[in-house]
Design an enzyme around this catalytic site. Structure first.
Site, mmCIF file in Angstrom:
data_model
loop_
_atom_site.group_PDB
_atom_site.id
_atom_site.type_symbol
_atom_site.label_atom_id
_atom_site.label_comp_id
_atom_site.label_asym_id
_atom_site.label_seq_id
_atom_site.Cartn_x
_atom_site.Cartn_y
_atom_site.Cartn_z
ATOM 1 N N ASP A 398 0.824 -1.201 0.000
ATOM 2 C CA ASP A 398 0.000 0.000 0.000
ATOM 3 C C ASP A 398 0.866 1.261 0.000
ATOM 4 O O ASP A 398 1.931 1.305 0.613
ATOM 5 C CB ASP A 398 -0.880 -0.022 1.263
ATOM 6 C CG ASP A 398 -1.762 1.198 1.375
ATOM 7 O OD1 ASP A 398 -2.596 1.404 0.474
ATOM 8 O OD2 ASP A 398 -1.622 1.953 2.362
ATOM 9 N N GLU A 451 1.182 -0.395 -5.154
ATOM 10 C CA GLU A 451 0.264 0.710 -5.423
ATOM 11 C C GLU A 451 1.131 1.974 -5.448
ATOM 12 O O GLU A 451 1.414 2.565 -4.412
ATOM 13 C CB GLU A 451 -0.809 0.819 -4.340
ATOM 14 C CG GLU A 451 -1.826 1.897 -4.651
ATOM 15 C CD GLU A 451 -2.418 2.564 -3.419
ATOM 16 O OE1 GLU A 451 -3.447 3.247 -3.562
ATOM 17 O OE2 GLU A 451 -1.855 2.441 -2.326
#
Length: 715
Positions: A398, A451
């Site tokens: 993330d 990401e």
């Protein structure tokens, strides 16, 4: 009472930093002297290994006892009277160290890749006695004690000893799996900290409680392995992204347990044709509204849905359905809850001390100090833990951009440059490269995905060639551009034709995943269906065309739960998806299309074998902005493995539309998103088209409105 040394008062007052130096058995002259601190005990005896007993004198009313053990015995038990009860005890301070010198060497060097086998709470048998070994890193603490169900949460009873560069350890006899515990820490200036959860705990209480729970990892069945090759660059990868707490719920809006999810979710995903499930973070976290992205217990599957063994059963069920399991992993930041990692030993141990480096302004969270050996070792080991102990098949990292840039979301003057004066976080770069090197080196069947929302180069290229080493990168640019395009009224789309074309200029610069994730259906952005313009028929036709465009486009696929059937409202983590919508044909039609798109994507090598290779793609029509039409050829490794994709983003039907193809002969229409089966108007090519006569093979097509068609050459 005998005059006592300062060490004795340090034990009594719960501030001794090396209790083994005073408690336990010690040779004094020709005697073996035993000292024990047992608050509330009235009498204590020491029992030697041959049954001999010696009464220990009460040398302080707080419960400090001492006496000589006959016959030079080194192994002994204690027999203590508490009121009317007499209890035989094993003294924690007679046992040898938990960590070996080699463990301490590797931990100090930062190369102990399985710290989860040493740190945390581990049930074991030591010197013939069952108990639990506790180990925690707190290098700047003056004193650390274990408190829990086994000692009335009394910090005086089980102070730990410190070894190496700050690893505190203690074996507590007869503690067991299921016990709740925390660490009671006195910081470097003598400050008494809030009770801390174990950073390497394998289980935790359900929020709002925050105690760690002893878990015997050896008793958790290891899930069956996923199919071989499921993550390779040439495999079809279609990911169903799921928030476990809101996919479905029970009658009173209660969560499904891990085992209830295991009965339903893998079978559903498999029926829908997905190849992977990706779970939003499952590590323990205190705040439901963070969706798991603010974890405090990185080694513990959240207890909201069951036990660690239950989570392992969910992974196993996914693998038995032939699905890979990916976890969202959050090494970029953590919350500052008092029981968590922040200020863990009274200093900035896991985070940076300077808020210009150590605090995220957007999220109010703390940033890991990637320049600290113990911190990067902790994070890398955590990544390996999920792959090793729970058999997951990959990690999606993330917020990578927030890790890479020191000035991420910071105002001018609100950040500290690196040693070269630049904005790149050099320590984070080194950490990410090490993380990927270790993951692929130890688990070559696994994968990682980033990401990463900027143009940072070579995110998914090997470390040895200067890349960050990820297996895949989310294509955030594709997502933003194409959602912007599809949100326009068709009459205006010709002015935004480049939003569709631009992504192909860089589509093969990384190993891309095309993400329609949870972030695109929250915070006022509306659902994917909610972004579609036009009347009700056009909205659903637009959605079907967009999904078809996505599955014909190069790149692996990711879709958030609910998008597969056209969830109308935004996602809300407090509620189930709106499964009742499937009672209406228009939603069921979207679901049927997604099922068929997945099956086609998996069945046709042309649609997946060269997803990340420019040899797998060829534009055919790029310049028909007036009609909002695009066409391209997807290619597989075999010379005949070809698929023509034609997309019409206008509400008009086009007859006799000429499209060049590589082979003469019959082309079969293998999918048409305008089929009545999906809720469309059933305009198409009646299943097949023959090429026209001519030097260059061409098809004369009927192109349905707001739709995509897929055609393959007859073999």
């Amino acid at each position: 009472m005998t005059r006592l040394p300062a060490e004795a008062y340090a034990i009594i007052e719960g501030r001794h930093s090396d209790p083994f130096r005073y408690l336990g058995i010690h040779a004094e002259g020709d005697q073996s002297v035993v000292r024990a601190f047992l608050p509330e005990a009235s009498n204590v005896e020491a029992i030697g290994e041959h049954g001999e007993t010696a009464t220990l004198a009460r040398i302080h009313d707080a419960g400090l006892f001492a006496g000589a053990l006959p016959n030079g015995s080194r192994r002994y038990q204690l027999r203590a009277r508490f009121g009317d009860n007499v209890v035989d005890l094993d003294d924690p301070y007679r046992f040898p160290p938990v960590l070996s010198d080699f463990d301490l060497y590797l931990l100090g060097e930062g190369t102990h890749q399985r710290i989860y086998e040493k740190l945390g709470a581990h049930p074991m048998t030591l010197d013939g006695v069952e108990g639990v070994a506790f180990v925690v890193l707190a290098p700047n603490a003056r004193r650390v004690s274990v408190v829990g169900d086994f000692n009335f949460w009394d910090a005086r009873r089980h102070p730990m000893r410190v070894r190496g560069v700050g690893y505190w350890e203690l074996f507590i006899p007869h503690a067991r799996a299921g016990d709740h515990y925390k660490f009671d820490i006195i910081g470097p200036t003598g400050q008494h900290l809030p009770l801390k959860s174990d950073p390497v705990a394998f289980g935790a209480e359900v929020r709002p409680k925050t105690a760690s729970i002893v878990v015997d990892l050896d008793h958790i069945p290891h899930p069956q392995a996923a199919p071989l090759g499921i993550n390779t660059i040439g495999a079809p990868i279609s990911i169903y992204e799921v928030h476990l707490g809101s996919w479905r719920r029970k009658g009173n809006n209660e969560w499904l347990t891990y085992r209830e999810l295991a009965e339903q979710l893998p079978a559903y995903a498999r029926d829908m044709g997905f190849t992977h499930l990706e779970f939003l973070p499952v590590s323990e976290h205190p705040f439901d509204g963070s969706w798991g992205y603010q974890p405090t217990g990185l080694f513990a599957p959240t207890s909201r849905f069951g036990s660690p063994a239950d989570f392992a059963a969910l992974v196993d069920a996914c693998h038995r359905e032939g699905l890979g399991v990916l976890l969202d992993w959050v090494p970029g930041h953590f919350p500052d809850d008092p029981h968590g990692l922040g200020h863990f030993d009274g200093t900035a141990l896991y985070e940076h001390a300077n808020p210009l480096q150590g605090r995220h302004l957007d999220w109010g969270t703390l940033i890991y100090n990637y320049g600290r050996t113990e911190v990067t070792n902790f994070l890398v080991s955590n990544a390996l833990f999920w792959l090793d102990r729970y058999g997951v098949d990959g990690l999606r990292v993330d917020a990578v951009a927030s890790m890479l840039y020191l000035d991420y979301s910071r105002p001018p003057g609100g950040w500290i440059p690196n040693k070269y004066g630049g904005r790149e976080n050099l320590e984070a770069i080194d950490f990410l490269r090490r993380f990927n090197t270790e993951v692929f080196g130890r688990f070559p069947q696994a994968t990682t995905a980033a990401e990463e929302s900027t143009a940072w180069p070579q995110v998914s290229r090997p470390v040895e060639f200067g890349g960050l080493g990820f297996g895949y990168k989310w294509n955030m640019g594709w997502m933003h551009d194409t959602l912007r395009y599809i949100g326009k009224e068709p009459v205006h789309r010709k002015y935004h034709h480049g939003d569709i074309l631009f992504g192909l200029h860089y589509a093969f610069s990384e190993n891309f995943i095309l993400p329609l994730s949870h972030d695109e259906v929250v915070h006022g952005k509306r659902s994917i269906l909610g972004r579609m313009p036009g009347d009700d028929w056009q909205r659903f036709a637009n959605l079907r065309a967009y999904y078809s465009f996505m599955f014909g486009h190069p790149g692996k696929k990711l879709l958030f739960m609910g998008c597969e059937f056209g969830q109308e409202r935004e996602w809300a983590h407090e509620h189930s998806l709106d499964w009742h919508l499937l009672e209406q044909p228009k939603y069921a039609g979207v679901q049927a299309l997604m099922r068929d798109l997945n099956r086609l994507y998996r069945a046709l090598p042309a649609l997946h074998e060269l997803d990340c290779d420019p040899a797998g793609f060829e534009w055919v029509i790029t310049d028909d902005a007036d009609h909002n039409v695009f066409a391209w050829i997807r290619k597989g490794n075999n010379a005949r493995s070809r698929c023509l994709v034609v997309v019409n983003f206008s509400p008009n039907v086009y007859h006799n539309y000429r499209v060049r193809v590589p082979f003469a002969g019959k082309w079969r229409e293998v999918l048409n998103s305008d089929s009545s089966h999906y809720g469309g108007s059933n305009v198409g090519n009646i299943g097949e088209v023959l090429t026209l006569e001519g030097i260059v093979p061409e098809l004369s097509l009927t192109i349905p409105p707001l739709a995509a068609i897929f055609l393959v050459p007859e073999s």
